[in-house]
Design an enzyme around this catalytic site. Structure first.
Site, PDB file in Angstrom:
ATOM      1  CG  ASN A  45      66.229  45.876  67.707  1.00  9.92           C
ATOM      2  OD1 ASN A  45      65.444  45.110  68.265  1.00  9.92           O
ATOM      3  ND2 ASN A  45      67.249  45.449  66.974  1.00  9.92           N
ATOM      4  CE  LYS A  47      69.988  45.025  69.230  1.00 12.24           C
ATOM      5  NZ  LYS A  47      71.385  45.010  68.935  1.00 12.24           N
ATOM      6  CG  HIS A 131      68.969  43.148  63.567  1.00 12.50           C
ATOM      7  ND1 HIS A 131      70.063  42.589  64.197  1.00 12.50           N
ATOM      8  CD2 HIS A 131      68.889  44.426  64.001  1.00 12.50           C
ATOM      9  CE1 HIS A 131      70.603  43.504  64.995  1.00 12.50           C
ATOM     10  NE2 HIS A 131      69.914  44.636  64.889  1.00 12.50           N
ATOM     11  CD  GLU A 133      71.791  41.710  67.471  1.00  9.07           C
ATOM     12  OE1 GLU A 133      70.608  41.702  67.853  1.00  9.07           O
ATOM     13  OE2 GLU A 133      72.607  42.596  67.791  1.00  9.07           O
ATOM     14  CD  GLU A 204      71.034  48.250  62.733  1.00  9.41           C
ATOM     15  OE1 GLU A 204      70.781  49.045  63.637  1.00  9.41           O
ATOM     16  OE2 GLU A 204      70.844  47.033  62.839  1.00  9.41           O
ATOM     17  N   GLY A 210      76.171  47.358  69.179  1.00  7.34           N
ATOM     18  CA  GLY A 210      76.356  46.911  70.560  1.00  7.34           C
ATOM     19  C   GLY A 210      77.796  46.940  71.023  1.00  7.34           C
ATOM     20  CB  SER A 250      77.267  52.277  69.147  1.00  6.70           C
ATOM     21  OG  SER A 250      77.640  50.929  69.369  1.00  6.70           O
TER      22      SER A 250
HETATM   23  P1  PGA Z   1      72.914  49.176  69.285  1.00  2.00           P
HETATM   24  O1  PGA Z   1      72.016  48.203  68.383  1.00  2.00           O
HETATM   25  O2  PGA Z   1      72.313  50.546  69.219  1.00  2.00           O
HETATM   26  O3  PGA Z   1      72.842  48.589  70.669  1.00  2.00           O
HETATM   27  O4  PGA Z   1      74.294  49.144  68.723  1.00  2.00           O
HETATM   28  C1  PGA Z   1      71.486  48.616  67.154  1.00  2.00           C
HETATM   29  C2  PGA Z   1      70.746  47.487  66.490  1.00  2.00           C
HETATM   30  O5  PGA Z   1      71.175  46.344  66.603  1.00  2.00           O
HETATM   31  O6  PGA Z   1      69.717  47.678  65.817  1.00  2.00           O
END
Ligand code: PGA
Length: 297
Positions: A45, A47, A131, A133, A204, A210, A250
């Site tokens: 992803n 983003k 997601h 976000e 998640e 993140g 992460s």
């Molecule tokens: P990350 O993001 O690996 O940077 O924690 C995962 C995601 O948001 O799908």
């Protein structure tokens, strides 16, 4: 006219329009054959970022990744069709690309939005929905459910994200949150789901996205097993067994193998560590090695 013919017609017209707009050539016809749900699924992803060394270099580094793993890349929408062409150029037509979100309508006056039909016409075969976000930006459970159905309806495979916040984990409501999100998105879906391989659920935990903070292997396993149980309630045992449950939050080359050792985890959704081809490839390879280790046991 049957639904599928209409869909193909819309797709063909959209493709022609896109071809006119993008003289670099047609978006490739990517294979759409069935997946083997026993294969791990590892997704990148990106983003609102792009690979620091550029698309070609990224894919060159990723091209030798384990072929026993299904790889999906979710780039920013403007790169979808370039990515779909580039994976063919590096000889990895088996890599799929997808959108990070989509709108539930097939078309119309929805400025800034992307329909499933447009995603397909650009060479996309997957979409993410729900997601955290996007949920954090105001997306409701009802909208996630409509997006999921619209993605399937457009012929895409859908990766549904679910997960709890840190305060929900602390106050003991993790499983209630997961159950509610899954019910809201998947209830009533079973008759519409052409194949369980067209759906994946990514657990998640929001507090691990993140942040560098990774859920422990036992937290991941416990949540993945719970997601699978709820999928059994919603889809029936056989379909739930064939729906892959992923972990995201992460994930890095250093922890991918340990997470993939969890028996109910069938893949990984990777944000930050997917932006460099070399580290994403290490994660894909770790997922492949993890599954073959599990099969040997
Ligand atoms: P990350 O993001 O690996 O940077 O924690 C995962 C995601 O948001 O799908």
């Amino acid at each position: 006219m049957p639904e599928l013919e209409i869909q193909e017609l819309v797709e063909a017209v959209t493709r022609q329009v896109l071809d006119r707009l993008m003289p670099a050539g047609r978006a490739p016809a990517l294979p759409t054959g069935p997946y083997d749900p026993a294969r791990p699924l590892v997704a990148a992803n990106w983003k609102m970022s792009c690979a620091s060394l550029g698309l070609e270099q990224y894919l060159a580094e990723l091209a030798a990744a384990d072929r026993a793993v299904d790889v999906v890349i979710f780039p920013p929408a403007v790169m979808l069709s370039d990515m779909a062409r580039a994976v063919v150029r590096v000889g990895r037509q088996d890599f799929r690309v997808g959108s990070q979100d989509l709108h539930w309508e097939k078309g119309g006056a929805h400025t800034g939005e992307l329909s499933g039909q447009l995603v397909r016409a650009a060479g996309g075969r997957w979409t993410l929905v729900g997601h955290s976000e996007r949920r954090g930006a105001g997306e409701t459970d009802g909208q996630v459910s409509r997006k999921l159905r619209a993605g399937l309806d457009a012929g895409l495979s859908v990766m549904l994200c679910v997960g709890e916040t840190l305060s929900q984990r602390r106050d003991g409501s993790t499983f209630r949150v997961l159950r509610n999100q899954l019910h809201a998105a998947i209830s009533g879906l079973s008759p519409l789901l052409p194949s369980p391989a067209r759906l994946a659920v990514a657990y998640e935990p929001i507090w691990a996205i993140g942040t560098g903070e990774v859920a422990t292997a036992s937290q991941v396993q416990e949540a993945a097993a719970f997601v699978r149980r709820v999928l059994e309630e919603l889809l029936g045992f056989g379909r739930a067994r064939d729906t892959r449950v992923l972990y995201g939050g992460s994930v890095k080359p250093t922890n991918a193998a340990e997470i993939m050792a969890c028996p109910d985890v069938g893949g990984l959704l990777v944000g930050g560590a997917s932006l460099a081809g070399s580290s994403f490839r290490e994660i894909v390879d770790a997922a492949g090695a993890g599954i073959s280790g599990r099969r040997r046991q």
